[in-house]
Scaffold this active site. Sequence first.
Site, PDB file in Angstrom:
ATOM      1  N   ASN A  10       0.861  -1.184   0.000  1.00 38.47           N
ATOM      2  CA  ASN A  10       0.000   0.000   0.000  1.00 38.47           C
ATOM      3  C   ASN A  10       0.899   1.235   0.000  1.00 38.47           C
ATOM      4  OD1 ASN A  10      -1.859   2.010   0.405  1.00 38.47           O
ATOM      5  ND2 ASN A  10      -2.311   1.457   2.537  1.00 38.47           N
ATOM      6  N   TRP A  11       1.055   1.827  -1.180  1.00 42.12           N
ATOM      7  CA  TRP A  11       1.968   2.979  -1.303  1.00 42.12           C
ATOM      8  C   TRP A  11       1.383   4.239  -0.673  1.00 42.12           C
ATOM      9  CZ3 TRP A  11       4.349   3.003  -6.964  1.00 42.12           C
ATOM     10  CH2 TRP A  11       5.137   1.839  -7.118  1.00 42.12           C
ATOM     11  N   LYS A  12       0.092   4.178  -0.316  1.00 42.55           N
ATOM     12  CA  LYS A  12      -0.607   5.355   0.221  1.00 42.55           C
ATOM     13  C   LYS A  12      -0.418   6.544  -0.736  1.00 42.55           C
ATOM     14  CE  LYS A  12      -0.138   3.396   4.729  1.00 42.55           C
ATOM     15  NZ  LYS A  12      -0.350   3.529   6.130  1.00 42.55           N
ATOM     16  N   HIS A  97      -9.880   0.925   4.590  1.00 41.54           N
ATOM     17  CA  HIS A  97      -8.617   1.189   5.296  1.00 41.54           C
ATOM     18  C   HIS A  97      -8.890   2.210   6.403  1.00 41.54           C
ATOM     19  CE1 HIS A  97      -4.542   2.508   6.165  1.00 41.54           C
ATOM     20  NE2 HIS A  97      -4.133   1.381   5.591  1.00 41.54           N
ATOM     21  N   GLU A  99      -7.312   4.679   7.437  1.00 44.03           N
ATOM     22  CA  GLU A  99      -7.086   6.089   7.090  1.00 44.03           C
ATOM     23  C   GLU A  99      -8.285   6.653   6.332  1.00 44.03           C
ATOM     24  OE1 GLU A  99      -3.256   5.487   5.285  1.00 44.03           O
ATOM     25  OE2 GLU A  99      -2.417   5.071   7.267  1.00 44.03           O
ATOM     26  N   GLU A 175      -5.845  -5.065  10.743  1.00 41.32           N
ATOM     27  CA  GLU A 175      -4.922  -3.947  10.870  1.00 41.32           C
ATOM     28  C   GLU A 175      -5.255  -3.130  12.113  1.00 41.32           C
ATOM     29  OE1 GLU A 175      -2.917  -2.908   7.056  1.00 41.32           O
ATOM     30  OE2 GLU A 175      -4.711  -1.689   7.109  1.00 41.32           O
ATOM     31  N   GLY A 181       1.583   2.732  10.868  1.00 36.59           N
ATOM     32  CA  GLY A 181       2.464   3.888  10.732  1.00 36.59           C
ATOM     33  C   GLY A 181       3.127   4.334  12.020  1.00 36.59           C
ATOM     34  N   SER A 221       2.842  -1.604  10.598  1.00 36.51           N
ATOM     35  CA  SER A 221       4.277  -1.540  10.903  1.00 36.51           C
ATOM     36  C   SER A 221       5.035  -2.827  10.546  1.00 36.51           C
ATOM     37  CB  SER A 221       4.501  -1.173  12.372  1.00 36.51           C
ATOM     38  OG  SER A 221       4.027   0.133  12.623  1.00 36.51           O
ATOM     39  N   GLY A 242       2.690  -0.956   4.455  1.00 36.74           N
ATOM     40  CA  GLY A 242       2.516   0.455   4.117  1.00 36.74           C
ATOM     41  C   GLY A 242       3.858   1.114   3.863  1.00 36.74           C
TER      42      GLY A 242
HETATM   43  P1  PGA Z   1       2.293   0.770   7.816  1.00 36.44           P
HETATM   44  O1  PGA Z   1       0.863   0.876   7.107  1.00 36.44           O
HETATM   45  O2  PGA Z   1       2.962  -0.473   7.306  1.00 36.44           O
HETATM   46  O3  PGA Z   1       3.008   2.023   7.395  1.00 36.44           O
HETATM   47  O4  PGA Z   1       2.051   0.706   9.288  1.00 36.44           O
HETATM   48  C1  PGA Z   1       0.040  -0.219   7.062  1.00 36.44           C
HETATM   49  C2  PGA Z   1      -1.196   0.059   6.256  1.00 36.44           C
HETATM   50  O5  PGA Z   1      -1.222   0.795   5.294  1.00 36.44           O
HETATM   51  O6  PGA Z   1      -2.225  -0.481   6.549  1.00 36.44           O
END
Ligand code: PGA
Length: 263
Positions: A10-12, A97, A99, A175, A181, A221, A242
């Site tokens: 997930n490149w966000k 997700h 976010e 998650e 993050g 993470s 992520g």
């Molecule tokens: P992360 O994000 O690996 O930066 O904690 C995980 C995610 O996008 O769900």
Amino acid sequence: MDNKPLIIANWKMNPTSQKEVERLWDSVKGGIKKNKTIEIIICPPFIWLPFISSMSAKGGFALGSQDCFWENSGAYTGEISSLMLKDLGCQYVVVGHSERRKYFGESDEIINRKLKAVLKNRMKPVFCVGEEIRDSFNEDGQQINEMGLIVGEQLEKGLTGISPERIREIIFAYEPIWSIGTGQACLPDDAMKARLFIRKILSKLYDRRIAERARIIYGGSVDSKNVSDYIKGAQMDGVLVGSASVNASEFNRIIDRVAERKQ
Ligand code: PGA
């Protein structure tokens, strides 16, 4: 059923330029292409999907998106439908997700609509669930099972009206929000408990066969040092990565670690 472990990148909202995307892709494509034992899904921001899609013919990965709208077309300014994503070569869509829930107010009802839209267009949703707080206590000082309460509700509401035939297409991503993050990865034992709990709810909502076959992955993470704990230790079917997925050397190491674990 495909038993290959999954790595979902997930490149966000990264990278911020085409040049950087090309640089990142050049640094990860070798590791992605050479591996045959893992299913890798790359989820870039919408705007970079055509570029990554044009690379997918070379193999080694499938294309996913980080979100979609629930209608196929119409007067919905700024939105992108799962049908459009399918036309571009996307096979997977991340739905719910944390976010999106947090910054865009996505409710369980919205997530349910998106899951249905993705399934209707014969794509595979990656349905994210997870609790916000790790440790919470009631007035008597007893620990509250946040994971059970929140994940149970998200599953029940998110899956409303989804038939047993369709449920097989869904990948469930546990998650815990406190871990996303933050560098605070979940204990493998707790990830395993969440995996078992998701199976229990699926068994209640559908049946045992469906519950046992469901693919359940972990996200939060994940890095090259802890990824084996989830794949091997907690026996998750894969990981959702992520920030480490836009760090080329770290992502390559994650692929290597998961590949080692399968040997
Ligand atoms: P992360 O994000 O690996 O930066 O904690 C995980 C995610 O996008 O769900």
